[in-house]
Write a protein that holds these residues in place. Structure first.
Motif, mmCIF file in Angstrom:
data_model
loop_
_atom_site.group_PDB
_atom_site.id
_atom_site.type_symbol
_atom_site.label_atom_id
_atom_site.label_comp_id
_atom_site.label_asym_id
_atom_site.label_seq_id
_atom_site.Cartn_x
_atom_site.Cartn_y
_atom_site.Cartn_z
ATOM 1 N N TYR A 10 0.860 -1.183 0.000
ATOM 2 C CA TYR A 10 0.000 0.000 0.000
ATOM 3 C C TYR A 10 0.895 1.231 0.000
ATOM 4 O O TYR A 10 2.094 1.147 0.305
ATOM 5 N N MET A 11 0.310 2.379 -0.310
ATOM 6 C CA MET A 11 1.103 3.606 -0.353
ATOM 7 C C MET A 11 1.771 3.897 0.989
ATOM 8 O O MET A 11 2.856 4.473 1.019
ATOM 9 N N ARG A 12 1.176 3.467 2.084
ATOM 10 C CA ARG A 12 1.800 3.692 3.386
ATOM 11 C C ARG A 12 3.123 2.927 3.525
ATOM 12 O O ARG A 12 3.941 3.230 4.401
ATOM 13 N N ASP A 13 3.328 1.923 2.658
ATOM 14 C CA ASP A 13 4.567 1.134 2.693
ATOM 15 C C ASP A 13 5.703 1.788 1.915
ATOM 16 O O ASP A 13 6.834 1.298 1.957
ATOM 17 N N LEU A 14 5.418 2.880 1.206
ATOM 18 C CA LEU A 14 6.414 3.471 0.305
ATOM 19 C C LEU A 14 7.737 3.799 0.999
ATOM 20 O O LEU A 14 8.799 3.446 0.462
ATOM 21 N N PRO A 41 15.346 0.513 -9.780
ATOM 22 C CA PRO A 41 13.973 1.031 -9.783
ATOM 23 C C PRO A 41 13.877 2.326 -8.980
ATOM 24 O O PRO A 41 14.430 2.419 -7.881
ATOM 25 N N ASP A 42 13.166 3.304 -9.544
ATOM 26 C CA ASP A 42 13.027 4.596 -8.892
ATOM 27 C C ASP A 42 11.660 4.712 -8.214
ATOM 28 O O ASP A 42 10.844 3.794 -8.271
ATOM 29 N N ARG A 43 11.436 5.836 -7.570
ATOM 30 C CA ARG A 43 10.202 6.064 -6.820
ATOM 31 C C ARG A 43 8.968 5.917 -7.704
ATOM 32 O O ARG A 43 7.967 5.331 -7.298
ATOM 33 N N ARG A 44 9.040 6.426 -8.930
ATOM 34 C CA ARG A 44 7.905 6.346 -9.849
ATOM 35 C C ARG A 44 7.550 4.894 -10.152
ATOM 36 O O ARG A 44 6.378 4.518 -10.186
ATOM 37 N N THR A 45 8.565 4.066 -10.368
ATOM 38 C CA THR A 45 8.336 2.642 -10.645
ATOM 39 C C THR A 45 7.679 1.957 -9.446
ATOM 40 O O THR A 45 6.735 1.180 -9.609
ATOM 41 N N ILE A 46 8.174 2.269 -8.256
ATOM 42 C CA ILE A 46 7.628 1.652 -7.049
ATOM 43 C C ILE A 46 6.174 2.064 -6.841
ATOM 44 O O ILE A 46 5.310 1.234 -6.526
ATOM 45 N N ILE A 50 2.757 -0.322 -6.790
ATOM 46 C CA ILE A 50 1.777 -0.320 -5.703
ATOM 47 C C ILE A 50 0.382 -0.025 -6.232
ATOM 48 O O ILE A 50 -0.577 -0.744 -5.931
ATOM 49 N N THR A 51 0.245 1.031 -7.032
ATOM 50 C CA THR A 51 -1.084 1.468 -7.482
ATOM 51 C C THR A 51 -1.731 0.481 -8.450
ATOM 52 O O THR A 51 -2.956 0.430 -8.551
ATOM 53 N N HIS A 52 -0.912 -0.320 -9.141
ATOM 54 C CA HIS A 52 -1.453 -1.322 -10.061
ATOM 55 C C HIS A 52 -1.525 -2.717 -9.431
ATOM 56 O O HIS A 52 -1.722 -3.706 -10.135
ATOM 57 N N THR A 69 7.798 -7.822 -7.061
ATOM 58 C CA THR A 69 6.732 -7.464 -7.994
ATOM 59 C C THR A 69 6.476 -8.634 -8.921
ATOM 60 O O THR A 69 7.418 -9.294 -9.370
ATOM 61 N N MET A 70 5.200 -8.908 -9.202
ATOM 62 C CA MET A 70 4.824 -9.908 -10.213
ATOM 63 C C MET A 70 4.016 -9.213 -11.293
ATOM 64 O O MET A 70 2.965 -8.631 -11.011
#
Length: 196
Positions: A10-14, A41-46, A50-52, A69-70
């Protein structure tokens, strides 16, 4: 005794995931591998993972200590396999990417638990074909691939500005035998697995 499980991120895990990825980048650099040294991997990728709903957190005693990631195929870079051939190029596959364990959890064999659960989730979703790639100097990922009977299939080129060549691995499970259905009791995971 520690409580260990895998769950969606989740975004809280970022913040925790960012730290884990930075730990992994530093470990790869220390090992002499150029993998992940070009900024990804950068912040945008992470955030995209998460969002997908592609990203999974490894949690020990309520602390996120690992991530993976899968991604459902087809993967563009896997279309041009060199020096070999995929064993199963007809059925859908999941690619395992961005596997990382934080410094505080390294050396505890948690990558085995992580991979076992990733494969369980994939099988629950009907996949029997799994792929991954890693740099030739990433011995830890090669070892976990061998442990789970992934087979080396050749090399692929990925979007890496320093050294794009990666060793490509594939795992093909029997389509008539899904161990998770008959031998693994992960009922506590079913609600999140069934959300596609």
């Amino acid at each position: 005794m520690s409580t260990i499980y895998l769950r969606r991120t989740y975004m809280r895990d970022l913040p925790a995931i960012n730290r884990i990825i930075e730990d992994a980048k530093n470990a790869l650099k220390t090992a002499g591998s150029p993998q992940w040294q070009d900024g990804h991997p950068d912040r945008r990728t992470i955030i995209n993972d998460i969002t997908h709903h592609l990203s999974w957190a490894l949690v020990v005693d309520e602390q996120v200590v690992g991530v993976a990631t899968m991604v459902p195929g087809p993967e563009e870079s896997y279309q041009q396999l060199q020096g070999g051939a995929w064993s199963d190029d007809d059925n859908p596959y999941l690619t395992i990417h961005r596997v990382a364990i934080g410094n505080q959890a390294r050396g505890q064999h948690l990558s085995t638990f992580l991979f076992s659960n990733l494969l369980t989730i994939g099988q629950e979703r009907g996949y029997t074909n799994f792929r991954l790639d890693t740099h030739r100097l990433n011995k830890a990922m090669q070892a976990i691939a061998r442990k789970f009977s992934f087979q080396y299939r050749g090399t692929v080129n990925v979007a890496d500005q320093i050294d794009p060549e990666r060793l490509a691995y594939e795992l093909n499970l029997p389509t008539n035998e899904l161990p998770v259905e008959y031998h693994v009791n992960n009922d506590f995971m079913r609600p999140m697995i069934n959300r596609k």
